[in-house]
Design a protein around this motif. Structure first.
Motif, short mmCIF file in Angstrom:
data_model
loop_
_atom_site.label_atom_id
_atom_site.label_comp_id
_atom_site.label_asym_id
_atom_site.label_seq_id
_atom_site.Cartn_x
_atom_site.Cartn_y
_atom_site.Cartn_z
N MET A 1 0.84 -1.17 0.00
CA MET A 1 0.00 0.00 0.00
C MET A 1 0.89 1.25 0.00
O MET A 1 1.85 1.32 0.75
N THR A 2 0.55 2.21 -0.82
CA THR A 2 1.37 3.41 -0.94
C THR A 2 0.75 4.57 -0.18
O THR A 2 -0.43 4.60 0.11
N SER A 3 1.59 5.54 0.12
CA SER A 3 1.14 6.76 0.79
C SER A 3 0.56 7.70 -0.25
O SER A 3 1.20 7.98 -1.26
N PRO A 4 -0.67 8.20 -0.03
CA PRO A 4 -1.27 9.10 -1.02
C PRO A 4 -0.56 10.44 -1.05
O PRO A 4 -0.08 10.92 -0.03
N HIS A 5 -0.49 11.03 -2.22
CA HIS A 5 0.12 12.36 -2.35
C HIS A 5 -0.84 13.42 -1.82
O HIS A 5 -2.05 13.25 -1.87
N ILE A 6 -0.26 14.50 -1.35
CA ILE A 6 -1.05 15.66 -0.98
C ILE A 6 -1.15 16.50 -2.25
O ILE A 6 -0.15 16.98 -2.77
N ALA A 7 -2.37 16.60 -2.76
CA ALA A 7 -2.60 17.21 -4.07
C ALA A 7 -2.53 18.73 -4.02
O ALA A 7 -2.10 19.35 -4.99
N SER A 8 -2.96 19.32 -2.91
CA SER A 8 -2.90 20.78 -2.82
C SER A 8 -2.84 21.22 -1.37
O SER A 8 -3.30 20.53 -0.46
N ILE A 67 6.12 15.83 10.26
CA ILE A 67 5.23 16.71 11.00
C ILE A 67 5.34 18.11 10.41
O ILE A 67 6.43 18.67 10.35
N GLY A 68 4.19 18.66 9.99
CA GLY A 68 4.14 20.03 9.49
C GLY A 68 3.69 20.97 10.60
O GLY A 68 2.58 20.84 11.11
N ARG A 69 4.54 21.91 10.97
CA ARG A 69 4.32 22.80 12.12
C ARG A 69 3.45 24.00 11.83
O ARG A 69 3.24 24.84 12.70
N ARG A 99 7.13 23.07 3.34
CA ARG A 99 8.31 22.22 3.15
C ARG A 99 8.01 20.77 3.54
O ARG A 99 8.49 19.83 2.91
N ALA A 100 7.20 20.60 4.58
CA ALA A 100 6.83 19.25 5.05
C ALA A 100 6.03 18.51 3.97
O ALA A 100 6.28 17.33 3.70
N VAL A 101 5.08 19.20 3.34
CA VAL A 101 4.27 18.58 2.28
C VAL A 101 5.15 18.22 1.09
O VAL A 101 5.03 17.14 0.51
N ALA A 102 6.04 19.11 0.70
CA ALA A 102 6.95 18.82 -0.42
C ALA A 102 7.82 17.60 -0.10
O ALA A 102 8.00 16.72 -0.95
N GLU A 103 8.35 17.54 1.11
CA GLU A 103 9.17 16.39 1.52
C GLU A 103 8.35 15.11 1.56
O GLU A 103 8.79 14.06 1.09
N TYR A 104 7.16 15.20 2.11
CA TYR A 104 6.27 14.04 2.18
C TYR A 104 6.00 13.51 0.77
O TYR A 104 6.13 12.31 0.50
N ASN A 105 5.59 14.39 -0.15
CA ASN A 105 5.29 13.95 -1.52
C ASN A 105 6.51 13.36 -2.21
O ASN A 105 6.40 12.38 -2.95
N VAL A 114 5.54 6.40 4.25
CA VAL A 114 5.60 7.65 5.00
C VAL A 114 4.21 8.02 5.50
O VAL A 114 3.22 7.77 4.83
N GLY A 115 4.20 8.58 6.69
CA GLY A 115 2.98 9.13 7.26
C GLY A 115 3.24 10.57 7.61
O GLY A 115 4.39 11.01 7.69
N GLY A 116 2.16 11.30 7.85
CA GLY A 116 2.36 12.70 8.22
C GLY A 116 1.18 13.26 8.99
O GLY A 116 0.07 12.75 8.91
N VAL A 117 1.48 14.29 9.75
CA VAL A 117 0.46 15.13 10.37
C VAL A 117 0.81 16.57 9.99
O VAL A 117 1.95 16.98 10.12
N PHE A 118 -0.20 17.28 9.48
CA PHE A 118 0.07 18.59 8.90
C PHE A 118 -0.93 19.63 9.42
O PHE A 118 -2.14 19.38 9.37
N HIS A 119 -0.41 20.76 9.86
CA HIS A 119 -1.20 21.90 10.30
C HIS A 119 -1.11 22.94 9.19
O HIS A 119 -0.01 23.35 8.81
#
Length: 122
Positions: A1-8, A67-69, A99-105, A114-119
């Motif tokens: 199973m893959t990690s979904p991209h953050i589209a926007s 983690i996106g701060r 930067r967190a979203v760019a790194e995650y993607n 990869v997992g993430g939590v983003f504010h």
């Protein structure tokens, strides 16, 4: 199973690929995503991200947690929370949200679990 991209990502809005929901803050992991509701754990900008905010994502078999701060990095991440993640054998990176979203993607594209939590605001 893959990690979904953050589209926007924009102030107060995030869209995860393959998901019809829009999020203000979100949790993402291989195969899924959901709203990150700070009220569940009593999280606030200070003292910041709590271990309880991360448990669900850590249980998804990830190798890396991002983690996106926030856009202005107002959300704190205590060292005790980082220790909690590392004690579970998961690498953790803490970045400003864009930067967190760019790194995650980027790492998701490489097939990393990869997992993430983003504010997405302050």
């Amino acid at each position: 199973m893959t990690s979904p991209h953050i589209a926007s990502l924009s102030w107060g809005r995030m869209q995860v690929e393959g998901c019809s929901s829009r999020y203000k803050d979100c949790k993402v992991w291989p195969g899924g995503s959901r709203t990150w509701d700070w009220r569940e754990t009593g999280t606030d900008h200070y003292p910041g991200v709590q271990p309880g905010d991360l448990e669900e994502v850590l249980k998804k078999g990830i190798e890396l947690l991002i983690i996106g701060r926030g856009m202005n990095e107002a959300l704190q991440v205590p060292s005790s929370t980082l220790d909690f993640v590392q004690q579970r054998g998961v690498e953790v990176r803490v970045l400003q949200t864009e930067r967190a979203v760019a790194e995650y993607n980027k790492v998701a594209s490489q097939g990393v679990k990869v997992g993430g939590v983003f504010h997405s605001t302050c």
